[in-house]
Design a protein around this motif. Sequence first.
Motif: not given
Ligand code: SF4
Length: 373
Positions: A307-308, A295, A305, A286-288, A328, A338, A333-335
């Motif tokens: 996931v996004y 976060q 990310c 992820t980009g988290g 995010c 998400c 929002l936590l990974c």
């Molecule tokens: Fe990626 Fe979702 Fe985490 Fe943001 S919250 S970094 S979009 S996984």
Amino acid sequence: GQEYAVTPWEVKGKVDYLRLAKEFGVQLLTEDDLNLLKDLTSGDVHYLIRRGFFYAHRGFREILNRAKLGESWALYNGRGPSGDLHVGHLVPWILTKWFVDKFNVQYFFELTDDEKFLVREGYTLEETNRLAYDNALSLIALGFTPDKLHIIVDSDDIKYLYKIAVKVAKKLTLSTVKNTFGFTDSNNIGAAFFPAIEIAVAFLPTELFGKETPVLIPTAIDQDPYFRLARDVAESLNYPKPATLYSKFLPGLTGEDKMSASNPDSALYVNDDEREVRRKIMNAFTGGQPTVELQRRLGGNPDSCPVYKYHMLIDENDEAVKKIYDDCRGGRLLCGECKLMLYDKVKSFLSRHRELRERARDKVNDYRVSVKF
Ligand code: SF4
């Protein structure tokens, strides 16, 4: 800059898409192109184009102009059949379905069981042929009707292509094919001939309809070498030049630029069961931030990310996707949450998809080019 190499069989390293488009010599989609598309589709431009996943092209504008004038055109793309069809493979077909519906045009789909057999070790032709019919189920499951979708399985339907392919082959020298696809003297001669077959489909609608019918080919940008050649030979064979619409690559869930066949955890396969899908998504890169606290404080980076990117690719709802982006970035929002949201979307898509695949099983023949032309 980073090193990268792109041929239809190989994608490595960090991909700079603007540079890639420049190197291939393809055009980027402009505001003007999108506005014309908007005019022609009553304002409803498909999200895969609006969100920039499809981003470059050759000759797309000419196709739109034909559409505007009510002139004939068709759609074409295809697939090298394999046993590990993944969700990402469906993405260009989803966009193609939109074109079929919006413009009421015919769609030719080539399953290259011959090429798969020629270039991949460990497949028999019987297997690649069987996989062609299997992969066709996923295409049909997206909702095409047999009056619009025409499936060509190369080894079974070669009579539709061969006359065109030999004309194309005569225009392609061995050195052109070697330079374009990176063949060496140890490649078999079937692999060297194959581009003529793939190019032939681009000219088939003109032959079948008996009038100039250029094709639009929605596909990933690494397929450009084929269609650049197709455009090069078209004129001298008196065929209209095919146009292309290019997408970026599907990111690997494990953080690569592209899903990779050698890392099954990087992709979601159509045949993965729910536990597999869940495991892969929950383990995704992820980009988290490294901790929940960070976060919350700093927010994540959806732009890098995967996931996004998956939310962007499979969720049509702009507001829902934008909310994920903003939440995010804003640390709301936590990974884990998400990923669960993504899992829910993929799970419902796949369970429906598998049901529709089963329903398509006894209808495949209705879609074959050979029952219609
Ligand atoms: Fe990626 Fe979702 Fe985490 Fe943001 S919250 S970094 S979009 S996984």
